[in-house]
Design a protein around this motif. Structure first.
Motif, PDB file in Angstrom:
ATOM      1  N   ARG A  74       0.823  -1.210   0.000  1.00 56.51           N
ATOM      2  CA  ARG A  74       0.000   0.000   0.000  1.00 56.51           C
ATOM      3  C   ARG A  74       0.855   1.257   0.000  1.00 56.51           C
ATOM      4  O   ARG A  74       2.051   1.193  -0.225  1.00 56.51           O
ATOM      5  CB  ARG A  74      -0.953  -0.050   1.204  1.00 56.51           C
ATOM      6  N   CYS A 169      -6.448   3.276   3.295  1.00 59.57           N
ATOM      7  CA  CYS A 169      -6.819   2.009   3.927  1.00 59.57           C
ATOM      8  C   CYS A 169      -6.598   2.130   5.432  1.00 59.57           C
ATOM      9  O   CYS A 169      -5.624   2.730   5.883  1.00 59.57           O
ATOM     10  CB  CYS A 169      -6.018   0.835   3.348  1.00 59.57           C
ATOM     11  N   GLU A 192     -12.495  -4.401   3.492  1.00 57.93           N
ATOM     12  CA  GLU A 192     -11.868  -4.804   2.234  1.00 57.93           C
ATOM     13  C   GLU A 192     -11.351  -6.237   2.328  1.00 57.93           C
ATOM     14  O   GLU A 192     -11.494  -7.033   1.413  1.00 57.93           O
ATOM     15  CB  GLU A 192     -10.711  -3.865   1.901  1.00 57.93           C
ATOM     16  N   ILE A 210      -8.801  -4.876   7.328  1.00 58.86           N
ATOM     17  CA  ILE A 210      -8.456  -3.778   6.436  1.00 58.86           C
ATOM     18  C   ILE A 210      -9.759  -3.149   5.958  1.00 58.86           C
ATOM     19  O   ILE A 210     -10.603  -3.824   5.337  1.00 58.86           O
ATOM     20  CB  ILE A 210      -7.589  -4.259   5.267  1.00 58.86           C
ATOM     21  N   ARG A 212     -12.000   0.304   4.273  1.00 59.81           N
ATOM     22  CA  ARG A 212     -11.976   1.475   3.401  1.00 59.81           C
ATOM     23  C   ARG A 212     -13.267   2.267   3.572  1.00 59.81           C
ATOM     24  O   ARG A 212     -14.289   1.721   3.981  1.00 59.81           O
ATOM     25  CB  ARG A 212     -11.803   1.067   1.930  1.00 59.81           C
TER      26      ARG A 212
END
Length: 215
Positions: A74, A169, A192, A210, A212
């Motif tokens: 990321r 994220c 996610e 994770i 979003r």
């Protein structure tokens, strides 16, 4: 007598290898120097509830390193919220010197310790901020926001929503799978992915979620 032993060094090397995290000699040295400072300062400043130095490699260093694969894929600007003794932000700053990490905590003793670590280890990619998360106003959104047992998921995303955007994220490090917390997530946040983590030497469950924010 050194606060960091050969046993700690061996445990770190073996644990990182088990996690699939490659440490060069400099990174291993910096992580052990950080451990030494944590052991030393913890005696006076109560930085962490883990009092036994022999538990700190697994419960702090290796636990922080367990999310390295998810950070690697990321963006480059990260915020560690409620960083406490600097975890996972400081180990991640050591692992990714080309990226920028900000550690944030409202406890002045803890941010003073983190600042000392930054100076002693020469972590130019680390910014230490003493503030409440609600008061932080960055010039641009962070690409990644991580917390380690900081708060309930709902509070984590509500308190930090102004620090990210739909490209950000949010990485929430948890113990047991937080089923009830997930049910309370705001409607504009989605999961996610979720991952069960195996941290060498750690008892009990570890999970990474994770998240979003929807546009």
């Amino acid at each position: 007598m050194s606060l960091v032993t050969q046993g700690h060094a061996a445990e770190l090397a073996a644990g990182a290898a088990a996690l699939g995290v490659v440490l060069d000699a400099h990174q291993q040295q910096q992580l052990l120097a950080y451990l030494g400072l944590l052991i030393k300062w913890n005696k006076a400043y109560n930085l962490t509830a883990v009092r036994d130095p022999d538990e700190m490699v697994s419960r702090h260093l290796l636990d922080s390193l367990s999310i390295v694969p998810f950070v690697r894929e990321r963006g480059g600007r990260w915020l560690d919220v409620g960083s406490g003794g600097g975890m996972p932000g400081i180990p991640l700053a050591i692992l990714f010197p080309e990226r920028q990490f900000t550690t944030l905590d409202s406890n002045g003793k803890k941010t003073r310790f983190q600042t000392q670590v930054k100076l002693e280890l020469g972590l130019n990619n680390l910014e230490v901020v003493h503030s409440r998360v609600e008061q932080l106003q960055p010039a641009q959104p962070f690409e990644g926001i991580v917390s380690r047992a900081f708060s309930a998921l709902e509070d984590f995303v509500q308190w930090t929503r102004h620090l990210g955007d739909p490209h950000t994220c949010w990485l929430a490090m948890k113990g047991q799978y937080p089923r009830e917390e997930l049910a309370a997530l705001p409607a504009d946040f989605v999961v996610e992915s979720e991952h069960a983590l195996e941290v060498p030497g750690c008892q009990g469950q570890r999970h990474l979620l994770i998240l979003r924010r929807c546009a």
